[in-house]
Design a protein around this motif. Structure first.
Motif, PDB file in Angstrom:
ATOM      1  N   TRP A 143      39.250  46.065  34.386  1.00 21.23           N
ATOM      2  CA  TRP A 143      38.501  45.582  35.557  1.00 21.23           C
ATOM      3  C   TRP A 143      39.274  44.429  36.149  1.00 21.23           C
ATOM      4  O   TRP A 143      39.408  43.370  35.537  1.00 21.23           O
ATOM      5  N   THR A 159      38.282  46.339  40.925  1.00 18.28           N
ATOM      6  CA  THR A 159      38.676  47.724  40.680  1.00 18.28           C
ATOM      7  C   THR A 159      38.513  48.034  39.195  1.00 18.28           C
ATOM      8  O   THR A 159      39.054  47.333  38.344  1.00 18.28           O
ATOM      9  N   ARG A 183      39.170  50.791  36.215  1.00 16.44           N
ATOM     10  CA  ARG A 183      40.048  51.927  35.921  1.00 16.44           C
ATOM     11  C   ARG A 183      39.756  52.432  34.518  1.00 16.44           C
ATOM     12  O   ARG A 183      39.659  51.647  33.571  1.00 16.44           O
ATOM     13  N   ASP A 184      39.607  53.747  34.357  1.00 15.81           N
ATOM     14  CA  ASP A 184      39.360  54.370  33.054  1.00 15.81           C
ATOM     15  C   ASP A 184      40.669  54.393  32.262  1.00 15.81           C
ATOM     16  O   ASP A 184      41.678  54.916  32.734  1.00 15.81           O
TER      17      ASP A 184
END
Length: 152
Positions: A81, A85, A87-88
């Motif tokens: 994080w 944003t 993101r996996d």
């Protein structure tokens, strides 16, 4: 009289030496690596964080510039994080000294899921050797939320 003084001095010296060798243990030793988790309870409806934040905590003598951190879980996944944003990162990721977030998939809500085991390895980047490990367990508190159970 001289013998009595010598005996008393000898006894005092022995007691002093013996007490210096015996130390009281006031607490368990601090592990070289730990996982700090925040918040302790999480649900997908919380908009302030994308998951349970997991941060490596380690002894001051460890140079984090020469180390990497491998995160693994058998249930759920990790997220990064940054700048709003998310993101996996998957269920097995190697990072530098940063916070990752553990979360579950929306499809897991309300289903009976096992406890998630999170493992963190502190790795010497130059040699690839694992220096230390730490674990954390996350369990379902209710159909919608999870909580940190314990860490080692």
């Amino acid at each position: 009289m001289v013998n009595l003084k010598a005996i008393l001095i000898s006894i005092i010296i022995m007691i002093t030496l013996m007490t210096g060798c015996i130390t009281a243990r006031t607490s368990d030793p601090v592990p070289a690596l730990q996982i700090k988790a925040h918040p302790q309870y999480y649900t997908l409806t919380m908009s302030s964080v994308p998951g349970i934040g997991l941060t490596p905590a380690y002894s001051p003598g460890i140079d984090n510039k020469t180390m990497s951190f491998r995160w693994q879980t058998d249930n759920g996944h990790f997220l990064s994080w940054s700048n709003s944003t998310v993101r996996d990162l998957g269920s097995d990721v190697t990072t530098d000294d940063t916070t990752v977030y553990w979360s579950y998939k929306p499809g897991d809500i309300g289903s009976d899921k096992p406890i998630a085991h999170v493992c963190l390895e502190l790795i010497d980047s130059a040699s690839g050797h694992v220096i230390d490990t730490a674990t954390l367990h996350i369990g379902w508190e209710d159909p919608y939320g999870v909580k940190v159970l314990n860490s080692t």
